[in-house]
Design a protein around this motif. Structure first.
Motif, short mmCIF file in Angstrom:
data_model
loop_
_atom_site.label_atom_id
_atom_site.label_comp_id
_atom_site.label_asym_id
_atom_site.label_seq_id
_atom_site.Cartn_x
_atom_site.Cartn_y
_atom_site.Cartn_z
N ALA A 174 0.88 -1.20 0.05
CA ALA A 174 -0.09 0.06 -0.12
C ALA A 174 0.96 1.18 -0.15
O ALA A 174 0.43 2.14 -0.86
CB ALA A 174 -0.88 -0.10 1.24
N PHE A 185 2.80 2.99 -3.13
CA PHE A 185 1.77 3.93 -4.04
C PHE A 185 2.50 5.60 -3.64
O PHE A 185 2.50 6.39 -4.59
CB PHE A 185 0.42 4.27 -3.79
CG PHE A 185 -0.48 3.04 -4.59
CD1 PHE A 185 -0.71 3.41 -5.80
CD2 PHE A 185 -0.75 1.93 -3.93
CE1 PHE A 185 -1.32 2.32 -6.82
CE2 PHE A 185 -1.41 0.92 -4.48
CZ PHE A 185 -1.81 1.21 -6.05
N ILE A 202 -5.10 -1.77 -5.77
CA ILE A 202 -5.77 -1.41 -4.73
C ILE A 202 -6.83 -2.14 -4.21
O ILE A 202 -7.01 -2.53 -2.84
CB ILE A 202 -6.38 0.10 -4.56
CG1 ILE A 202 -5.19 1.09 -4.76
CG2 ILE A 202 -7.18 0.49 -3.52
CD1 ILE A 202 -5.93 2.59 -5.27
#
Length: 114
Positions: free
Chosen positions: A25, A28, A95
């Motif tokens: 995560a 990003f 995601i």
């Protein structure tokens, strides 16, 4: 696959799997964390065999490699403008995979991958 057992080994494996999802995560914002995560996946993969975390590691590894593939294809096709759509779709897909994996991990469920 053995049933979920709440012991020290299982808690440690779950924590590691959670950290790896967090690293993906975070990629990003800081791309290098995905490389750290994939290395951790391969280094600890053998330790996860026979547990529900094995399926999460497979899910994470596939997410990385397919995400990289579509990221490269999207970047290469930026010249013909379709790359923006490919990169956006890839980001949404990554995601989705991170969120779905994290939710299943939180519920102590394996990831079923085909």
């Amino acid at each position: 696959m053995e049933p979920y057992v709440d012991d020290e080994r299982t808690r440690s494996a779950k924590t590691l799997t959670t950290i790896i999802y967090a690293l993906y995560a975070a990629s990003f914002l800081v791309g290098i964390t995905a490389l750290v995560a994939i290395v951790m996946n391969y280094v600890k993969r053998e330790d996860m065999q026979g547990t529900l975390f094995e399926s999460h590691f497979r899910w994470q590894i596939r997410t990385f490699w397919f995400g990289l593939l579509w990221g490269v294809l999207g970047a290469l096709s930026l010249v013909i403008l379709v790359g923006f759509a490919v990169l956006l779709a890839n980001a949404v897909w990554i995601i989705y995979r991170i969120v779905k994996g994290w939710l299943n991990l939180n519920d102590n469920k394996p990831m079923y991958t085909v």
